[in-house]
Design an enzyme around this catalytic site. Structure first.
Site, mmCIF file in Angstrom:
data_model
loop_
_atom_site.group_PDB
_atom_site.id
_atom_site.type_symbol
_atom_site.label_atom_id
_atom_site.label_comp_id
_atom_site.label_asym_id
_atom_site.label_seq_id
_atom_site.Cartn_x
_atom_site.Cartn_y
_atom_site.Cartn_z
ATOM 1 C CB CYS A 46 -0.930 -0.034 1.203
ATOM 2 S SG CYS A 46 -1.913 1.461 1.357
ATOM 3 C CB CYS A 104 -0.644 2.454 4.040
ATOM 4 S SG CYS A 104 -2.143 1.843 3.309
ATOM 5 C CG ASP A 105 3.081 1.071 4.476
ATOM 6 O OD1 ASP A 105 2.636 1.551 5.518
ATOM 7 O OD2 ASP A 105 2.856 -0.088 4.101
#
Ligand code: NAP
Length: 316
Positions: A133, A136-137
């Site tokens: 992701c 997300c990261d």
């Protein structure tokens, strides 16, 4: 007992809920404990959902869908479906908490799960350099070197997004052409930070406690070489999430839940399925939403027929 349980909170689940709630079926959406909103929560800008000419961020789109479903009386339960029992007329869904929800009909809209490479140490290094992701990261990889693996729209999107943070992004693909849409390929080709590595697959993951590099294998010659990277984003597609119903519903040869023609009817009466979990081909937010509509209408017709039957039995 409820009329309708909807399992899943992606575009299919929320759209089914909007239709069902407006039809006064008072649906409950089992929205998951941690992954509310489905795959679009991991997406950046959605440019192809009609009605948003400027584009909309995936999580914002999902929040709007949820708001719309709740506006008409949808109940939302933030828990996972852990088991199902569709053997009788009363459909039972056991949640992670142990609570059992009962309804006359169920819409199964559990979407799909990120595919893994299936190589040693992939799970161990997940969260330690390996991610599925970018939204997300990506933030953790400022000024770092990253590799993205895959050749579809997801890989293009992840690679392009990651150039916001990373100093260099390798895009690793096992063939010599991408399957992604032209516009998304071009965006990746035009980005100076992205270097495409064709005909290559990841043979090995390197690093002690965190990823420090990968071993690439040339898919044509079989030769291997090392590539130092701080992060690896895996974007090689998804598999339908059918584990709860493998032995309960008929599964198609493609691995999706089998439905009757263009309907959402599964092999069990009263159980309907919608979205990525029935779709091996298109898998777009808008097709999932449309599929949710079909499921809600099918469930509504099923419940109406059930109610007519109950009235006849009661008056007999
Ligand atoms: P996808 O289209 O199925 O592409 C998966 C890619 O990963 C393919 O290029 C495939 O290679 C490669 N791959 C599969 N297994 C692999 C393995 N074990 N090792 C190495 N490579 C592997 O999946 P996706 O990109 O996630 O897209 C899924 C759907 O969502 C598509 O319909 C796509 O259009 C849609 N989507 C749309 C958008 C958008 O429009 N904004 C964004 C993301 C996704 P091969 O090509 O060799 O098979």
């Amino acid at each position: 007992m409820r009329d309708l349980i909807i399992i899943g909170s992606g575009p299919a689940g929320w759209t089914a809920a909007i239709y069902a709630a407006r039809a006064n079926l008072k649906p409950v959406v089992i929205a998951s404990q941690v992954e509310v909103g489905g795959e679009l929560m991991n997406t950046t800008e959605v440019e192809n959902f009609p009605g948003f000419p400027e584009g909309i961020m995936g999580p914002d789109l999902m929040a709007k869908m949820q708001q719309q479903a709740e506006r008409f009386g949808t109940e939302v339960v933030y828990d996972d479906a852990a088991a199902v029992d569709f053997s009788g007329e009363v459909k039972r869904v056991t949640l992670g908490s142990g609570t059992v929800e009962e309804a006359k009909a169920v819409i199964f809209a559990t979407g799909s799960a990120n595919r893994k490479l299936g190589i040693p140490r992939e799970d161990e290094l997940s969260g330690y350099g390996i991610s599925w992701c970018a939204t997300c990261d990506g933030f953790f990889f400022r000024e770092k070197t990253i590799a993205v693996v895959g050749g579809g729209d997801s890989a293009m999107e992840e690679a392009t997004f990651l150039t916001k943070f990373a100093s260099k992004v390798y895009l690793i693909h096992r063939r010599d052409e991408f399957r992604a849409s032209q516009i998304m390929q071009q965006r990746a080709f035009d980005n100076e930070k992205i270097e495409v590595i064709w005909n290559s697959e990841i043979a090995e993951l390197q690093g002690e406690s965190a990823l420090s590099g990968v071993v690439l294998r040339d898919t044509v010659t079989g030769e291997t070489r090392e590539l130092a990277v701080d992060g690896l984003f895996i974007a090689i597609g998804n598999d339908p999430r059918t584990h709860l119903v493998h032995d309960v519903l008929e599964i198609s040869p493609e691995g999706t839940i089998a439905v009757d023609g263009r309907t959402s009817r599964t092999s069990v009466p009263g159980v309907f399925a919608a979205g990525d979990v029935i779709d091996p081909t298109y898998r777009q937010a808008v097709t999932a939403a449309a599929s949710g509509t079909v499921a809600a209408l099918d469930a509504e017709h099923f419940l109406a027929a059930l109610s007519d039957r109950e009235k006849v039995v009661a008056s007999a």
